[in-house]
Design a protein around this motif. Structure first.
Motif, short mmCIF file in Angstrom:
data_model
loop_
_atom_site.label_atom_id
_atom_site.label_comp_id
_atom_site.label_asym_id
_atom_site.label_seq_id
_atom_site.Cartn_x
_atom_site.Cartn_y
_atom_site.Cartn_z
N TRP A 121 0.71 -1.19 -0.07
CA TRP A 121 -0.05 -0.01 -0.09
C TRP A 121 0.90 1.24 0.12
O TRP A 121 0.46 2.20 -0.83
CB TRP A 121 -0.91 -0.10 1.33
CG TRP A 121 -1.90 1.11 1.21
CD1 TRP A 121 -2.91 1.41 0.66
CD2 TRP A 121 -1.74 2.41 2.07
NE1 TRP A 121 -3.34 2.58 0.77
CE2 TRP A 121 -2.89 3.25 1.70
CE3 TRP A 121 -0.53 3.00 2.49
CZ2 TRP A 121 -2.69 4.54 1.98
CZ3 TRP A 121 -0.64 4.30 3.28
CH2 TRP A 121 -1.89 5.13 3.02
N GLU A 122 2.09 1.19 0.63
CA GLU A 122 2.88 2.24 0.84
C GLU A 122 3.17 2.77 -0.62
O GLU A 122 3.43 3.89 -0.90
CB GLU A 122 3.99 2.16 1.82
CG GLU A 122 3.52 2.15 3.37
CD GLU A 122 3.32 3.59 3.50
OE1 GLU A 122 3.77 4.63 3.08
OE2 GLU A 122 2.44 3.69 4.66
N ARG B 56 -0.59 2.47 -3.27
CA ARG B 56 -1.89 3.20 -2.74
C ARG B 56 -3.19 2.37 -2.83
O ARG B 56 -4.22 2.70 -2.40
CB ARG B 56 -1.71 4.52 -3.12
CG ARG B 56 -0.71 5.34 -2.96
CD ARG B 56 -0.24 5.26 -1.76
NE ARG B 56 -0.61 6.23 -0.87
CZ ARG B 56 -0.29 6.68 0.49
NH1 ARG B 56 1.02 5.78 0.84
NH2 ARG B 56 -0.66 7.32 1.30
N GLU C 78 -7.09 4.52 0.35
CA GLU C 78 -6.79 5.48 1.38
C GLU C 78 -8.09 6.19 1.60
O GLU C 78 -9.06 6.38 0.54
CB GLU C 78 -5.78 6.41 0.89
CG GLU C 78 -6.01 6.94 -0.50
CD GLU C 78 -4.56 7.66 -0.69
OE1 GLU C 78 -4.01 8.48 0.33
OE2 GLU C 78 -4.29 7.88 -1.85
N ASP C 79 -8.40 6.83 2.88
CA ASP C 79 -9.24 7.52 3.23
C ASP C 79 -9.01 9.03 2.89
O ASP C 79 -8.08 9.45 2.41
CB ASP C 79 -9.86 7.24 4.78
CG ASP C 79 -8.60 7.77 5.47
OD1 ASP C 79 -7.41 8.08 5.22
OD2 ASP C 79 -8.68 7.11 6.62
N ARG C 80 -9.96 9.92 3.45
CA ARG C 80 -9.86 11.49 3.17
C ARG C 80 -8.60 11.77 3.69
O ARG C 80 -8.09 13.09 3.33
CB ARG C 80 -11.12 12.31 3.56
CG ARG C 80 -12.57 11.86 2.93
CD ARG C 80 -13.46 12.73 3.23
NE ARG C 80 -14.50 12.43 2.43
CZ ARG C 80 -15.00 13.02 1.53
NH1 ARG C 80 -14.23 14.09 0.91
NH2 ARG C 80 -16.20 12.98 0.87
N ALA C 81 -8.32 11.23 4.78
CA ALA C 81 -7.03 11.69 5.70
C ALA C 81 -5.67 10.94 5.14
O ALA C 81 -4.70 11.25 5.59
CB ALA C 81 -6.89 11.31 7.21
N GLY C 82 -5.85 10.21 3.81
CA GLY C 82 -4.74 9.49 3.49
C GLY C 82 -4.14 8.38 4.12
O GLY C 82 -3.23 7.76 3.98
N ARG C 83 -5.13 7.68 4.84
CA ARG C 83 -4.72 6.56 5.59
C ARG C 83 -5.26 5.13 4.90
O ARG C 83 -6.21 5.52 4.12
CB ARG C 83 -5.28 6.75 7.17
CG ARG C 83 -4.68 7.77 7.90
CD ARG C 83 -5.33 8.01 9.27
NE ARG C 83 -6.70 8.25 9.12
CZ ARG C 83 -7.58 8.85 10.09
NH1 ARG C 83 -7.02 9.15 11.03
NH2 ARG C 83 -8.68 9.15 9.71
#
Length: 325
Positions: free
Chosen positions: A50-51, A54, A69-74
């Motif tokens: 994922w790193e 993505r 990834e979510d809105r916060a980039g996690r």
């Protein structure tokens, strides 16, 4: 092609793409049927993928999980699909492959299509409609698998009481569920269309002719006749009047764009008074549509000008003469 983790007996790194050739649609992590797909999605190997990519599709053949990834980039699971509750259940279903494919095949194909298109930009209503239709079909299949849902029964009763109608027997239940799905997803599509229009009207405006407006040459207008008047007055030259980078009015006849009243160019003046800096907000969709109707009204006035002039002269000739004194 998506990248996969290398087979057990393959050389280390055999599943890695060549440098500079990262897959456009992410990576795929495949585990055995016996392993837990959700635990795999939260593991170190998927985190490593994922790193870099993505987007990672995790599967043990019976579970499919798309890690994005979510809105916060996690990292988060964007969407999942389960074909069987356990490895034993999966093997039992494989004993009758045709029945298994008929029961789950459509949902699996729809899911994989959405996964492969996950990173594609959504700026076309047709693409949005396809995604919503795909989710609607998936929602229909989910409801068919769970015929007795207390929440749906409560919603059905509330609708019957509020609207004064009744969904009777099996056909009525099918109609209720189909109507519910269509209403929800068509509502989402309508909301997206309105949102997209608002975004288009807020877009930065390109430099060009007039404050906030760019005018380009449009397509030649074919000659013809309107109702009772000759259309040559509009000419063959048209213009594309751009409000911003995404919103414009196509093929405005030049005489309409240059039409003046009281020494002012009507359309250009109307737009200049509605600059974002002056108005304090972008144009709404109804205001943009009003410009279209203004173009049509001015075009009608230009086409009717000979008839209006002739009517004025006739009125002057036939009016009563007042005494000089």
């Amino acid at each position: 092609m998506p990248a996969c983790s290398p087979p057990v007996n393959s050389p280390k790194g055999a599943g890695e793409p060549l440098p500079g050739q990262l897959p456009e649609r992410g990576a795929v992590e495949i585990k055995s049927v016996a392993e837990d797909g959700w635990l795999t999605a939260g593991g170190a190997q998927v985190s490593k993928y994922w790193e870099k990519y993505r987007l990672v599709l995790v599967t043990n053949y019976r579970d499919f999980l798309l890690v994005g990834e979510d809105r916060a980039g996690r990292p988060t699971v964007l969407e999942s699909l389960r074909l069987a509750e356990s490895a034993e259940d999966f093997r039992a279903r494989l004993a009758q492959p045709r029945a298994f494919a008929q029961a789950r095949g459509e949902r699996l194909l729809e899911y994989l299509k959405r996964v492969l298109l996950c990173a594609a930009p959504l700026n076309n209503p047709r693409d949005v409609a396809w995604f919503l239709a795909s989710y609607a079909r998936d929602a229909r299949a989910r409801l068919e698998e769970k015929p007795d849902l207390p929440a749906l029964a409560a919603l059905r009763g509330a609708l019957e009481n509020a609207l004064g109608l009744h969904f009777e027997a099996e056909d009525g239940e099918h109609f209720f569920r189909s109507t519910l799905i269509q209403t929800l997803f068509y509502g989402v599509f309508s909301a997206w269309v309105l949102w997209h229009r608002e975004i288009a009207l807020r877009s930065p405006r390109p430099p060009g002719e007039g404050p906030g407006v760019r005018v380009d040459a449009g397509s030649p207008r074919p000659s013809g006749e309107g109702p009772g008047v000759r259309a040559e007055a509009l000419g063959d030259e048209t213009l594309d009047v751009y409000l911003n980078a995404d919103c414009y009015w196509k093929n405005v006849p030049r005489p309409v764009w240059e039409f003046t009243l009281g020494g002012y160019q009507v359309l250009k003046k109307w737009l200049s008074y509605r600059e974002l800096e002056l108005l304090g907000r972008p144009l709404c969709a109804d205001e943009a549509l009003e410009f279209t109707w203004m173009v049509r009204r001015i075009a009608a006035l230009i086409l009717l000008r000979p008839l209006l002039d002739e009517n004025y002269r006739r009125c002057v000739d036939e009016c009563a003469k007042w005494p000089q004194d």
